[in-house]
Write an enzyme that holds these catalytic residues in place. Structure first.
Site, PDB file in Angstrom:
ATOM      1  N   PRO A  87      -4.143   2.202   4.254  1.00 46.35           N
ATOM      2  CA  PRO A  87      -4.715   3.379   4.906  1.00 46.35           C
ATOM      3  C   PRO A  87      -3.761   4.574   4.911  1.00 46.35           C
ATOM      4  O   PRO A  87      -2.540   4.416   4.903  1.00 46.35           O
ATOM      5  CB  PRO A  87      -4.975   2.909   6.343  1.00 46.35           C
ATOM      6  CG  PRO A  87      -4.982   1.426   6.266  1.00 46.35           C
ATOM      7  CD  PRO A  87      -4.033   1.061   5.172  1.00 46.35           C
ATOM      8  N   CYS A  88      -4.336   5.760   4.929  1.00 43.74           N
ATOM      9  CA  CYS A  88      -3.548   6.983   5.081  1.00 43.74           C
ATOM     10  C   CYS A  88      -3.288   7.180   6.572  1.00 43.74           C
ATOM     11  O   CYS A  88      -4.209   7.373   7.353  1.00 43.74           O
ATOM     12  CB  CYS A  88      -4.287   8.187   4.515  1.00 43.74           C
ATOM     13  SG  CYS A  88      -3.322   9.721   4.581  1.00 43.74           S
ATOM     14  N   GLN A  89      -2.025   7.108   6.961  1.00 43.80           N
ATOM     15  CA  GLN A  89      -1.658   7.219   8.370  1.00 43.80           C
ATOM     16  C   GLN A  89      -0.479   8.171   8.524  1.00 43.80           C
ATOM     17  O   GLN A  89      -0.025   8.770   7.553  1.00 43.80           O
ATOM     18  CB  GLN A  89      -1.286   5.818   8.908  1.00 43.80           C
ATOM     19  CG  GLN A  89      -2.417   4.809   8.831  1.00 43.80           C
ATOM     20  CD  GLN A  89      -1.933   3.401   9.101  1.00 43.80           C
ATOM     21  OE1 GLN A  89      -1.097   2.864   8.399  1.00 43.80           O
ATOM     22  NE2 GLN A  89      -2.481   2.781  10.132  1.00 43.80           N
ATOM     23  N   TYR A  91       3.163   8.448   8.635  1.00 47.51           N
ATOM     24  CA  TYR A  91       4.234   7.563   8.212  1.00 47.51           C
ATOM     25  C   TYR A  91       5.594   7.914   8.814  1.00 47.51           C
ATOM     26  O   TYR A  91       6.613   7.367   8.401  1.00 47.51           O
ATOM     27  CB  TYR A  91       4.349   7.563   6.683  1.00 47.51           C
ATOM     28  CG  TYR A  91       3.072   7.132   6.015  1.00 47.51           C
ATOM     29  CD1 TYR A  91       2.630   5.829   6.122  1.00 47.51           C
ATOM     30  CD2 TYR A  91       2.281   8.027   5.312  1.00 47.51           C
ATOM     31  CE1 TYR A  91       1.448   5.423   5.539  1.00 47.51           C
ATOM     32  CE2 TYR A  91       1.102   7.634   4.728  1.00 47.51           C
ATOM     33  CZ  TYR A  91       0.686   6.327   4.840  1.00 47.51           C
ATOM     34  OH  TYR A  91      -0.488   5.925   4.273  1.00 47.51           O
ATOM     35  N   ASN A 130      -4.481   5.092  -2.385  1.00 51.18           N
ATOM     36  CA  ASN A 130      -4.644   5.806  -1.123  1.00 51.18           C
ATOM     37  C   ASN A 130      -5.523   7.028  -1.362  1.00 51.18           C
ATOM     38  O   ASN A 130      -5.843   7.354  -2.508  1.00 51.18           O
ATOM     39  CB  ASN A 130      -3.269   6.228  -0.566  1.00 51.18           C
ATOM     40  CG  ASN A 130      -3.251   6.348   0.946  1.00 51.18           C
ATOM     41  OD1 ASN A 130      -3.939   7.177   1.503  1.00 51.18           O
ATOM     42  ND2 ASN A 130      -2.458   5.514   1.607  1.00 51.18           N
TER      43      ASN A 130
END
Length: 406
Positions: A87-89, A91, A130
């Site tokens: 997932p794109c979170q 970071y 992603n």
């Protein structure tokens, strides 16, 4: 070198299916799939229904359906290829540690689970997927998140290529843009070969991504570097990443490429005819869809009392047959602007797409998600989360040649 794979964040098995379609000997030795907050792990169960479960080095199969954060990475079987659509979170690094590794990411951020797996198992090659906005997030520090990923991979001895791929331009039925990341250890023969290539050659013609997804033209290359201190990267790094690039020894090169287009699969080619009645739209429901898809200008007031006009343009209604489908989301088939509405080829009435059509948009086999009794809503959800399988097969073709040379 054996063609052994570990698949993290496996979903319903898109990476595995894409590689197995090559019939070239890829063996998935372990996978992980766990959906937070779900009593029934439908995606995991669908994966197992197709491929069977995997044992860890303790002989346990139960770990494949656990939160990956609870899995001891040393118990994962050895593998030469690590893959995953994470997932794109956010970071950003939470804090430093006294350990030799120096950092610990924010709890629940799944990139750190990939990093831990690389530390424990040291795969020679990696492919990660992603969303395209990964390269520009977060808005207040553009490029930081991808910079952290590059810094981590550099620290662990990997060179990296990346591309934002529009699947429709490479023969798929959906206009889905995703960032693909290919990383390889500096101890591989492939790395030794690439040392004699310029960044331009790697990005445009000779690199892994350029061979899998041919480039039509190349823009101006810009460059930067990522610091060895990942905490510093988290705090300070900012850079405008383009849709293609390369990193070696911490030196980053990026450019905007134009893709070499193949014939796309048109939406009309994936549609079924005379489908079940419950997919059709009529009456008040149809009026709601017309409103959602149409142009709007709505007066609104912000939290601080500021009045403004919210506006949005129209969405094609119904979706045209003579183009690939739009990007499918996990909310597909629910009442919202992003869901597809099509004209049925048989009845010529407007309707939602079926789960089978959703699978076709992603390049899965028909009724892939029907195994194990998965509810229809979850079938759409799993396809909205999935990747476009033929893109994995394209990359697998290049991997076959690389592994053969190893």
């Amino acid at each position: 070198m054996k063609k052994t794979v570990c698949e993290l964040f496996a979903g319903v098995g898109g990476f595995r299916l894409g590689l197995e379609r090559l019939n070239s000997g890829w063996e998935t030795v372990w996978f992980s799939q766990w959906e937070p907050g779900k009593k029934v792990q439908w995606a995991h169960d669908c994966y197992v229904a197709h491929f069977g479960d995997s044992k860890d080095l303790n002989g346990e199969t139960s770990t494949t359906g656990n939160d990956i954060g609870t899995v001891d990475k040393k118990t994962i079987p050895d593998h030469n290829l690590l893959v995953g659509g994470f997932p794109c979170q956010d970071y950003s690094v939470a804090h430093t540690l006294a350990s030799s590794r120096g950092i610990e990411g924010k709890k629940g951020v799944l990139w750190w689970q990939i990093r831990d797996t690389l530390i424990a198992k040291g795969a020679s090659f990696c492919i990660f997927e992603n969303v395209d906005r990964l390269l520009k997030s977060p808005a207040k520090q553009r490029g930081r998140d991808f910079g952290i990923i590059l810094a981590c991979l550099n620290e662990l001895g990997y060179a990296v290529e990346w591309r934002v791929v529009n699947a429709a331009l490479y023969g798929a039925a959906q206009r889905r843009r995703r960032t693909f990341i290919f990383a390889y250890k500096d101890t591989t023969k492939y790395s030794a070969e690439m040392k004699y290539k310029t960044p331009e050659q790697i990005i445009e013609t000779d690199g892994f991504m350029a061979k899998a997804f041919p480039v039509k033209s190349l823009g101006e290359i810009t460059s930067t570097s990522v610091d060895e201190d990942i905490v510093k990267v988290s705090d300070e790094f900012k850079f405008s990443f383009e849709n293609a690039g390369f990193m070696r020894n911490g030196e980053v090169f990026t450019t905007r490429i134009t893709e070499e287009e193949e014939d796309a699969v048109l939406l009309g080619k994936v549609l079924q005819s005379d489908v079940d009645e419950h997919y059709y739209l009529s009456g008040d429901v149809l009026s709601k869809w017309e409103y959602l898809k149409g142009a709007k200008k709505i007066p609104r007031t912000s939290a601080n009392g500021h009045e403004y006009i919210f506006s949005e343009g129209p969405v094609a209604f119904p979706d045209p047959w003579d183009r690939p489908g739009r990007t499918m989301l996990t909310s597909e088939s629910t009442l919202n602007r992003s869901s597809h509405v099509v004209e049925d080829p048989g009845t010529h009435r407007l309707r939602l797409i079926t789960p089978v059509e959703a699978e076709r948009l992603q390049g899965f086999d028909d009724n892939w998600t029907a195994l194990g009794g998965m509810p229809e809503r979850m079938r759409y959800f799993c396809m909205g989360n999935a990747l476009v399988v033929p893109m994995i097969t394209k990359m697998g073709n290049q991997l076959d040649q690389i592994i053969e040379n190893e």
